[in-house]
Design a protein around this motif. Structure first.
Motif, PDB file in Angstrom:
ATOM      1  N   TRP A 150      36.233  28.197  36.059  1.00  0.00           N
ATOM      2  CA  TRP A 150      36.937  29.162  35.211  1.00  0.00           C
ATOM      3  C   TRP A 150      36.162  30.467  35.052  1.00  0.00           C
ATOM      4  CZ3 TRP A 150      41.771  29.791  33.734  1.00  0.00           C
ATOM      5  CH2 TRP A 150      42.641  28.738  33.934  1.00  0.00           C
ATOM      6  N   LYS A 151      34.835  30.406  35.115  1.00  0.00           N
ATOM      7  CA  LYS A 151      34.064  31.659  35.094  1.00  0.00           C
ATOM      8  C   LYS A 151      34.339  32.470  36.356  1.00  0.00           C
ATOM      9  CE  LYS A 151      30.236  30.555  32.015  1.00  0.00           C
ATOM     10  NZ  LYS A 151      28.772  30.431  31.888  1.00  0.00           N
ATOM     11  N   ALA A 152      34.483  31.782  37.489  1.00  0.00           N
ATOM     12  CA  ALA A 152      34.811  32.476  38.739  1.00  0.00           C
ATOM     13  C   ALA A 152      36.219  33.071  38.662  1.00  0.00           C
ATOM     14  CB  ALA A 152      34.691  31.520  39.922  1.00  0.00           C
ATOM     15  N   ILE A 153      37.142  32.341  38.043  1.00  0.00           N
ATOM     16  CA  ILE A 153      38.491  32.866  37.848  1.00  0.00           C
ATOM     17  C   ILE A 153      38.444  34.062  36.906  1.00  0.00           C
ATOM     18  CG2 ILE A 153      40.761  32.349  36.862  1.00  0.00           C
ATOM     19  CD1 ILE A 153      40.319  29.417  37.901  1.00  0.00           C
ATOM     20  N   ALA A 154      37.654  33.968  35.852  1.00  0.00           N
ATOM     21  CA  ALA A 154      37.526  35.070  34.882  1.00  0.00           C
ATOM     22  C   ALA A 154      37.065  36.351  35.559  1.00  0.00           C
ATOM     23  CB  ALA A 154      36.540  34.679  33.777  1.00  0.00           C
ATOM     24  N   LYS A 155      36.103  36.233  36.460  1.00  0.00           N
ATOM     25  CA  LYS A 155      35.606  37.406  37.185  1.00  0.00           C
ATOM     26  C   LYS A 155      36.734  38.060  37.980  1.00  0.00           C
ATOM     27  CE  LYS A 155      32.351  38.752  40.755  1.00  0.00           C
ATOM     28  NZ  LYS A 155      31.418  38.309  41.774  1.00  0.00           N
ATOM     29  N   ARG A 156      37.538  37.243  38.616  1.00  0.00           N
ATOM     30  CA  ARG A 156      38.638  37.775  39.430  1.00  0.00           C
ATOM     31  C   ARG A 156      39.761  38.346  38.559  1.00  0.00           C
ATOM     32  NH1 ARG A 156      35.563  34.407  41.903  1.00  0.00           N
ATOM     33  NH2 ARG A 156      35.322  34.411  44.162  1.00  0.00           N
ATOM     34  N   VAL A 157      40.019  37.714  37.428  1.00  0.00           N
ATOM     35  CA  VAL A 157      41.017  38.257  36.498  1.00  0.00           C
ATOM     36  C   VAL A 157      40.581  39.644  36.046  1.00  0.00           C
ATOM     37  CG1 VAL A 157      41.982  38.020  34.166  1.00  0.00           C
ATOM     38  CG2 VAL A 157      41.961  36.054  35.710  1.00  0.00           C
TER      39      VAL A 157
ATOM     40  N   HIS B 155      43.263  33.520  27.452  1.00  0.00           N
ATOM     41  CA  HIS B 155      43.572  32.208  28.028  1.00  0.00           C
ATOM     42  C   HIS B 155      42.367  31.652  28.778  1.00  0.00           C
ATOM     43  CE1 HIS B 155      45.766  28.942  29.870  1.00  0.00           C
ATOM     44  NE2 HIS B 155      45.310  29.338  31.039  1.00  0.00           N
ATOM     45  N   VAL B 156      41.738  32.488  29.571  1.00  0.00           N
ATOM     46  CA  VAL B 156      40.557  32.049  30.335  1.00  0.00           C
ATOM     47  C   VAL B 156      39.443  31.617  29.379  1.00  0.00           C
ATOM     48  CG1 VAL B 156      38.739  32.803  31.912  1.00  0.00           C
ATOM     49  CG2 VAL B 156      41.110  33.426  32.368  1.00  0.00           C
ATOM     50  N   ALA B 157      39.216  32.391  28.324  1.00  0.00           N
ATOM     51  CA  ALA B 157      38.175  32.049  27.351  1.00  0.00           C
ATOM     52  C   ALA B 157      38.472  30.714  26.666  1.00  0.00           C
ATOM     53  CB  ALA B 157      38.042  33.161  26.313  1.00  0.00           C
ATOM     54  N   GLU B 158      39.738  30.477  26.360  1.00  0.00           N
ATOM     55  CA  GLU B 158      40.120  29.203  25.750  1.00  0.00           C
ATOM     56  C   GLU B 158      39.852  28.042  26.692  1.00  0.00           C
ATOM     57  OE1 GLU B 158      44.181  30.074  24.795  1.00  0.00           O
ATOM     58  OE2 GLU B 158      43.676  30.784  22.777  1.00  0.00           O
TER      59      GLU B 158
ATOM     60  N   THR C 247      51.252  34.720  34.407  1.00  0.00           N
ATOM     61  CA  THR C 247      51.701  33.878  33.308  1.00  0.00           C
ATOM     62  C   THR C 247      51.345  34.457  31.939  1.00  0.00           C
ATOM     63  OG1 THR C 247      51.435  31.935  34.719  1.00  0.00           O
ATOM     64  CG2 THR C 247      51.583  31.542  32.348  1.00  0.00           C
ATOM     65  N   HIS C 248      50.135  35.012  31.808  1.00  0.00           N
ATOM     66  CA  HIS C 248      49.629  35.407  30.497  1.00  0.00           C
ATOM     67  C   HIS C 248      49.513  36.913  30.288  1.00  0.00           C
ATOM     68  CE1 HIS C 248      48.878  31.237  29.442  1.00  0.00           C
ATOM     69  NE2 HIS C 248      48.423  31.086  30.679  1.00  0.00           N
ATOM     70  N   GLY C 249      49.699  37.687  31.337  1.00  0.00           N
ATOM     71  CA  GLY C 249      49.662  39.144  31.204  1.00  0.00           C
ATOM     72  C   GLY C 249      48.375  39.641  30.569  1.00  0.00           C
TER      73      GLY C 249
END
Length: 65
Positions: A45-52, A25-28, A17-19
């Motif tokens: 979201w921190k867990a998602i950030a790690k995977r991103v 986006h994750v930080a927001e 979605t955000h490229g």
């Protein structure tokens, strides 16, 4: 908390979605959840950030200088 599979799926969707703006986006999202004092949401979201970061080929988040 989401399962590992679900976290990877979320990270993949955020990237689709955000490229290149996915980390922003994750930080927001984390910032908004911090203002709401939603500790469980922040952890998710921190867990998602790690995977991103891993999907983007980065070992750790980039620091602004």
């Amino acid at each position: 908390m989401l399962s590992d599979w679900e976290l990877w799926a979320c990270a993949n969707q955020v990237l689709k979605t955000h490229g290149e703006n996915a980390p922003l986006h994750v930080a927001e999202q984390i910032g908004a959840l911090a203002l709401a004092q939603d500790e469980a949401g922040i952890a998710t979201w921190k867990a998602i950030a790690k995977r991103v970061a891993e999907l983007m080929g980065k070992d750790r988040p980039t620091r602004l200088q």
